[in-house]
Design a protein around this motif. Structure first.
Motif, PDB file in Angstrom:
ATOM      1  N   SER A 122       0.824  -1.215   0.000  1.00 42.72           N
ATOM      2  CA  SER A 122       0.000   0.000   0.000  1.00 42.72           C
ATOM      3  C   SER A 122       0.859   1.267   0.000  1.00 42.72           C
ATOM      4  O   SER A 122       0.789   2.074   0.927  1.00 42.72           O
ATOM      5  CB  SER A 122      -0.937  -0.011   1.212  1.00 42.72           C
ATOM      6  OG  SER A 122      -0.209  -0.191   2.413  1.00 42.72           O
ATOM      7  N   VAL A 123       1.647   1.418  -1.062  1.00 40.05           N
ATOM      8  CA  VAL A 123       2.459   2.638  -1.186  1.00 40.05           C
ATOM      9  C   VAL A 123       1.516   3.812  -1.448  1.00 40.05           C
ATOM     10  O   VAL A 123       0.656   3.759  -2.328  1.00 40.05           O
ATOM     11  CB  VAL A 123       3.486   2.487  -2.326  1.00 40.05           C
ATOM     12  CG1 VAL A 123       4.251   3.801  -2.526  1.00 40.05           C
ATOM     13  CG2 VAL A 123       4.456   1.350  -2.010  1.00 40.05           C
ATOM     14  N   THR A 124       1.676   4.854  -0.668  1.00 39.50           N
ATOM     15  CA  THR A 124       0.742   5.983  -0.697  1.00 39.50           C
ATOM     16  C   THR A 124       0.485   6.486  -2.112  1.00 39.50           C
ATOM     17  O   THR A 124       1.416   6.583  -2.904  1.00 39.50           O
ATOM     18  CB  THR A 124       1.294   7.124   0.200  1.00 39.50           C
ATOM     19  OG1 THR A 124       0.284   8.115   0.373  1.00 39.50           O
ATOM     20  CG2 THR A 124       2.552   7.752  -0.354  1.00 39.50           C
ATOM     21  N   PRO A 125      -0.784   6.749  -2.478  1.00 39.69           N
ATOM     22  CA  PRO A 125      -2.008   6.718  -1.661  1.00 39.69           C
ATOM     23  C   PRO A 125      -2.820   5.429  -1.817  1.00 39.69           C
ATOM     24  O   PRO A 125      -4.012   5.415  -1.511  1.00 39.69           O
ATOM     25  CB  PRO A 125      -2.786   7.898  -2.241  1.00 39.69           C
ATOM     26  CG  PRO A 125      -2.471   7.847  -3.706  1.00 39.69           C
ATOM     27  CD  PRO A 125      -1.028   7.389  -3.796  1.00 39.69           C
ATOM     28  N   ASP A 126      -2.206   4.358  -2.276  1.00 38.14           N
ATOM     29  CA  ASP A 126      -2.921   3.107  -2.529  1.00 38.14           C
ATOM     30  C   ASP A 126      -3.123   2.347  -1.219  1.00 38.14           C
ATOM     31  O   ASP A 126      -2.158   2.031  -0.523  1.00 38.14           O
ATOM     32  CB  ASP A 126      -2.122   2.265  -3.521  1.00 38.14           C
ATOM     33  CG  ASP A 126      -2.851   1.002  -3.949  1.00 38.14           C
ATOM     34  OD1 ASP A 126      -4.040   0.860  -3.600  1.00 38.14           O
ATOM     35  OD2 ASP A 126      -2.229   0.167  -4.620  1.00 38.14           O
ATOM     36  N   ASP A 127      -4.362   2.040  -0.900  1.00 36.45           N
ATOM     37  CA  ASP A 127      -4.651   1.264   0.307  1.00 36.45           C
ATOM     38  C   ASP A 127      -4.391  -0.225   0.092  1.00 36.45           C
ATOM     39  O   ASP A 127      -4.142  -0.953   1.057  1.00 36.45           O
ATOM     40  CB  ASP A 127      -6.109   1.487   0.720  1.00 36.45           C
ATOM     41  CG  ASP A 127      -6.529   0.606   1.877  1.00 36.45           C
ATOM     42  OD1 ASP A 127      -6.010   0.808   2.986  1.00 36.45           O
ATOM     43  OD2 ASP A 127      -7.348  -0.310   1.664  1.00 36.45           O
ATOM     44  N   ALA A 128      -4.472  -0.682  -1.147  1.00 41.10           N
ATOM     45  CA  ALA A 128      -4.156  -2.074  -1.523  1.00 41.10           C
ATOM     46  C   ALA A 128      -4.981  -3.108  -0.757  1.00 41.10           C
ATOM     47  O   ALA A 128      -4.511  -4.220  -0.514  1.00 41.10           O
ATOM     48  CB  ALA A 128      -2.652  -2.341  -1.351  1.00 41.10           C
ATOM     49  N   GLY A 129      -6.185  -2.735  -0.352  1.00 47.68           N
ATOM     50  CA  GLY A 129      -7.069  -3.703   0.291  1.00 47.68           C
ATOM     51  C   GLY A 129      -6.945  -3.808   1.797  1.00 47.68           C
ATOM     52  O   GLY A 129      -7.616  -4.658   2.409  1.00 47.68           O
ATOM     53  N   CYS A 130      -6.144  -2.968   2.426  1.00 48.73           N
ATOM     54  CA  CYS A 130      -5.981  -3.029   3.884  1.00 48.73           C
ATOM     55  C   CYS A 130      -7.281  -2.669   4.605  1.00 48.73           C
ATOM     56  O   CYS A 130      -7.712  -3.372   5.528  1.00 48.73           O
ATOM     57  CB  CYS A 130      -4.866  -2.086   4.340  1.00 48.73           C
ATOM     58  SG  CYS A 130      -3.210  -2.555   3.803  1.00 48.73           S
ATOM     59  N   GLN A 131      -7.900  -1.573   4.199  1.00 49.16           N
ATOM     60  CA  GLN A 131      -9.089  -1.108   4.906  1.00 49.16           C
ATOM     61  C   GLN A 131     -10.278  -2.046   4.746  1.00 49.16           C
ATOM     62  O   GLN A 131     -11.005  -2.294   5.726  1.00 49.16           O
ATOM     63  CB  GLN A 131      -9.422   0.319   4.483  1.00 49.16           C
ATOM     64  CG  GLN A 131      -8.388   1.330   4.965  1.00 49.16           C
ATOM     65  CD  GLN A 131      -8.657   2.743   4.482  1.00 49.16           C
ATOM     66  OE1 GLN A 131      -9.794   3.126   4.243  1.00 49.16           O
ATOM     67  NE2 GLN A 131      -7.603   3.531   4.348  1.00 49.16           N
ATOM     68  N   PRO A 132     -10.557  -2.612   3.560  1.00 48.29           N
ATOM     69  CA  PRO A 132     -11.640  -3.603   3.476  1.00 48.29           C
ATOM     70  C   PRO A 132     -11.413  -4.806   4.396  1.00 48.29           C
ATOM     71  O   PRO A 132     -12.363  -5.321   5.003  1.00 48.29           O
ATOM     72  CB  PRO A 132     -11.620  -4.017   2.001  1.00 48.29           C
ATOM     73  CG  PRO A 132     -11.094  -2.811   1.296  1.00 48.29           C
ATOM     74  CD  PRO A 132     -10.054  -2.245   2.214  1.00 48.29           C
ATOM     75  N   LEU A 133     -10.173  -5.252   4.516  1.00 47.74           N
ATOM     76  CA  LEU A 133      -9.856  -6.355   5.420  1.00 47.74           C
ATOM     77  C   LEU A 133     -10.206  -5.989   6.859  1.00 47.74           C
ATOM     78  O   LEU A 133     -10.840  -6.763   7.595  1.00 47.74           O
ATOM     79  CB  LEU A 133      -8.375  -6.709   5.303  1.00 47.74           C
ATOM     80  CG  LEU A 133      -7.815  -7.685   6.348  1.00 47.74           C
ATOM     81  CD1 LEU A 133      -8.432  -9.063   6.164  1.00 47.74           C
ATOM     82  CD2 LEU A 133      -6.292  -7.758   6.256  1.00 47.74           C
ATOM     83  N   ILE A 134      -9.804  -4.774   7.257  1.00 46.57           N
ATOM     84  CA  ILE A 134     -10.064  -4.323   8.630  1.00 46.57           C
ATOM     85  C   ILE A 134     -11.555  -4.108   8.857  1.00 46.57           C
ATOM     86  O   ILE A 134     -12.109  -4.495   9.902  1.00 46.57           O
ATOM     87  CB  ILE A 134      -9.269  -3.034   8.899  1.00 46.57           C
ATOM     88  CG1 ILE A 134      -7.773  -3.356   8.943  1.00 46.57           C
ATOM     89  CG2 ILE A 134      -9.728  -2.355  10.192  1.00 46.57           C
ATOM     90  CD1 ILE A 134      -6.876  -2.143   8.875  1.00 46.57           C
TER      91      ILE A 134
END
Length: 375
Positions: free
Chosen positions: A16-28
């Motif tokens: 998740s190199v800024t500004p890409d969330d790369a799916g972290c927030q959906p997981l959380i």
């Protein structure tokens, strides 16, 4: 493998190199919904923001973090792939391990444990995450705070999970941050031949006395626990690259880190007046990164001091040092803000890491803070 270590590894594995969330927030969000949280995804431009809440009314306690990371740099310089988490010699390695996917994982585990043990807790507990902390910080918490202001969203206390500790987990409590103000100064002259200076006007020569005054000035003597305001020139460029041409323009980049003695408006006015007094033909472009904030004595600092002393074995140093954090956008909403997180020795570096023992202690630390503030 502990729950927090497993989740931290899952997050690090998402590049998740800024500004890409790369799916972290959906997981959380998926995990927190299962725990009973209401989750709202706020996407602005290319930036993902997650607002997850449990409970209702006040007081409102927010855990603040970011899922984006800085670029890893040359991959060959790392001992292992920065996006393949690896435990070596008691530490978890990977980009974001310390800044700040370890803290985010600990937040999530602490929140799950808190609502399981206290389903009818007082007030509201919330998690706010962004994918725009390491980048421009335009569509992240800055934008969310503007939306919150329009909604009338109340926030009483905010705990940011930035890596604040210096040597031992909990040995430092961040109770404020300096403001940051950047400027691009353009000084115009008249280009010409170096052999005929009477037919030109050298902007470098004209600007030097003003720059000398700016850099030599003592802006103040500090403010409570804040250090004195500092101005630093970071870049200067002029000319065509030829040694026989007087440049027609000089460009200077400088930054001020300032304490609550100043506001951005006052600093800008002082500097513009100084440059005008030197008779320069100039333009100034300002970028306001954020005003300073300071959390005075109160329930938040008292609770944090007690909890950190228990974890570190001694009372923490209470500091306003360092750069900036997203708490600068939450504080103007009326919130008291502190920063508590792991040791910051390797952040933004090659082979970034966090001690596994510290990572596994973080959920208990955050849980203890939450339970003291929302019994």
């Amino acid at each position: 493998m502990s729950e927090v270590l497993h989740l931290a590894r899952e997050l690090i594995a998402r590049p998740s190199v800024t500004p890409d969330d790369a799916g972290c927030q959906p997981l959380i969000a998926q995990r927190l919904r299962r725990a009973g949280f209401a989750c709202e995804h706020l996407r602005f431009g290319e930036v993902d923001n997650l607002w997850a809440t449990h409970g209702e009314g006040g007081p409102v306690l927010v855990l603040l973090g970011h899922t984006d990371v800085v670029p890893p740099g040359p991959l060959e310089a790392w001992a292992s792939d920065p996006f393949v988490p690896e435990v070596r010699d008691g530490s978890l390695y990977g980009r974001g391990a310390a800044d700040m996917k370890g803290s985010v994982a600990a937040f999530v585990v602490a929140l799950e444990r808190f609502v399981a043990a206290h389903p009818d807790h007082a007030g509201t507990i919330a998690l706010l995450l962004t994918s725009d902390e390491e980048g421009d910080a335009i569509d992240g918490v800055r934008h969310v705070a503007r939306v919150f202001g329009e909604r009338g969203q109340r926030i009483d206390w905010c705990i940011t999970g930035e890596p604040s500790s210096t040597a031992v987990l909990g040995d430092l409590l961040r109770v404020g941050r300096r403001g940051s103000l950047s400027a691009t100064l353009t000084v115009r002259g008249v280009q010409g031949h170096v052999a005929y200076p009477d037919k030109a006007r050298n902007p470098v020569h004209e600007a030097l006395p003003a720059l000398a005054e700016l850099t030599a000035r003592r802006w103040d003597d500090g403010y409570e626990s804040f250090p004195p305001t500092s101005l630093q020139v970071s870049n200067m460029d002029a000319g065509t690259g030829a040694s026989n041409v007087i440049p027609g323009e000089l460009r200077v980049l400088f930054n001020l880190r300032y304490n609550p003695h100043w506001t951005t408006a006052r600093l800008e006015a002082e500097i513009e007046a100084l440059l005008a007094r030197h008779g320069l033909d100039f333009e100034l472009s300002w970028h306001r990164s954020g005003e300073p904030f300071f959390t005075p004595e109160g329930p938040l600092r008292a609770a944090a001091r007690e909890v950190l002393a228990a974890f570190a074995g001694a009372a923490p140093e209470e500091s306003t040092g360092g750069g900036t954090s997203d708490a600068r956008f939450i504080a103007p909403l009326g919130a008291q803000c502190i920063e508590v997180g792991p040791v910051n020795a390797s952040i933004h570096k090659v082979d970034e890491h966090v001690r596994v023992a510290d990572l596994e202690a973080l959920p208990d630390l955050y849980l203890a803070l939450i339970e003291r503030l929302l019994p």
